[in-house]
Design an enzyme around this catalytic site. Structure first.
Site, PDB file in Angstrom:
ATOM      1  N   TYR A 205      -1.437  -6.314  16.822  1.00 21.45           N
ATOM      2  CA  TYR A 205      -1.652  -5.498  15.625  1.00 21.45           C
ATOM      3  C   TYR A 205      -2.886  -4.606  15.786  1.00 21.45           C
ATOM      4  O   TYR A 205      -2.843  -3.407  15.507  1.00 21.45           O
ATOM      5  CB  TYR A 205      -1.800  -6.417  14.408  1.00 21.45           C
TER       6      TYR A 205
ATOM      7  N   ILE B  49       0.836  -1.205   0.000  1.00 19.54           N
ATOM      8  CA  ILE B  49       0.000   0.000   0.000  1.00 19.54           C
ATOM      9  C   ILE B  49       0.872   1.258   0.000  1.00 19.54           C
ATOM     10  O   ILE B  49       0.578   2.230  -0.696  1.00 19.54           O
ATOM     11  CB  ILE B  49      -0.946   0.000   1.220  1.00 19.54           C
TER      12      ILE B  49
END
Length: 239
Positions: A145, A19
């Site tokens: 995360y 990304i």
């Protein structure tokens, strides 16, 4: 009516792959001066690649100094660098947790803090923190995360309250499942299962995330700050 684009100096951390690479390419295509940080490899064509490790404050400072010398003060910062150490809670070590938080959350803090100096002087800045739908809805095996990505929301909103009157915005872009090398390697049955949970019934392209990041960093989005902008096909609705 087209709006005149002001050319800015943009930094994308972790801009050498996935990304981050698409985000850097999108800003280059829009005519901006773009630097990327990477621990290895190079950013896309048209970018300045600077070696940096977001877990090291001195390394971040040196990267900014080099970018400022070559491209000018950083006006747009996209904190994208991140890692995963997915494992079930009962198997997750202290290091699995602290390493992910130190890169994804504290790393963003180090980058934003250093960028803030120039932004305050210029009375202008765009801060975009790349989170994840997992930070909103959670994910099994991703306590570390998800915590790191959820923390970015509190960071953006605190920065907005602190610096909103100085011409600086801070927003979060939260991608869902994206077509990357990682998702391509998933078994077809797993991919089908994930897509069945997404109202859009497909994964996003990295470019779809990149375009949202470029827009929220533009002058058109000057009155948007402290927002969480999902790019997840509806997966995290209501969060």
């Amino acid at each position: 009516m087209t709006t005149e684009i002001t050319t800015r100096t943009v930094l994308v951390t972790g801009g050498n792959r996935g990304i981050g690479r698409s985000i850097a390419s999108e800003f280059v295509a829009a005519g901006h001066r773009v630097a990327v940080t990477a621990r290895s490899a190079e950013g896309p064509e048209g970018t300045l690649t600077v070696r940096a490790d977001v877990t090291d404050t001195a390394s971040v400072d040196a990267a900014f100094t080099e970018i400022e010398e070559k491209l000018g003060p950083v006006e747009v910062v996209v904190a994208n660098a991140g890692i995963t150490r997915d494992t079930l809670l009962m198997r997750m070590s202290d290091e699995d947790f602290s390493d992910v938080v130190d890169t994804n959350l504290t790393g963003a803090f180090r980058v934003v803090k250093r960028a803030n100096k120039g932004m305050l002087r210029a009375k202008y800045g765009r801060i975009v923190l790349i989170s994840s739908v997992v930070g909103q809805i959670g994910g099994a095996g991703q306590v570390n995360y998800a915590a790191s990505k959820a923390g970015l929301v509190g960071m953006a909103r605190s920065i907005t309250r602190e610096l909103g009157a100085r011409g600086i915005t801070a927003n979060v872009v939260a991608p869902g499942f994206i077509e990357t090398d990682m998702t391509a390697e998933l078994p077809e049955e797993t991919q089908k299962q994930y897509k069945s949970q997404i109202p859009a019934a497909r994964f996003a392209s990295p470019e779809e995330v990149a375009r949202v990041v470029r827009w929220v960093a533009s002058d058109e989005a000057a009155y948007i700050s402290g927002a969480v902008i999902p790019v997840d096909g509806g997966l995290g609705m209501g969060h």
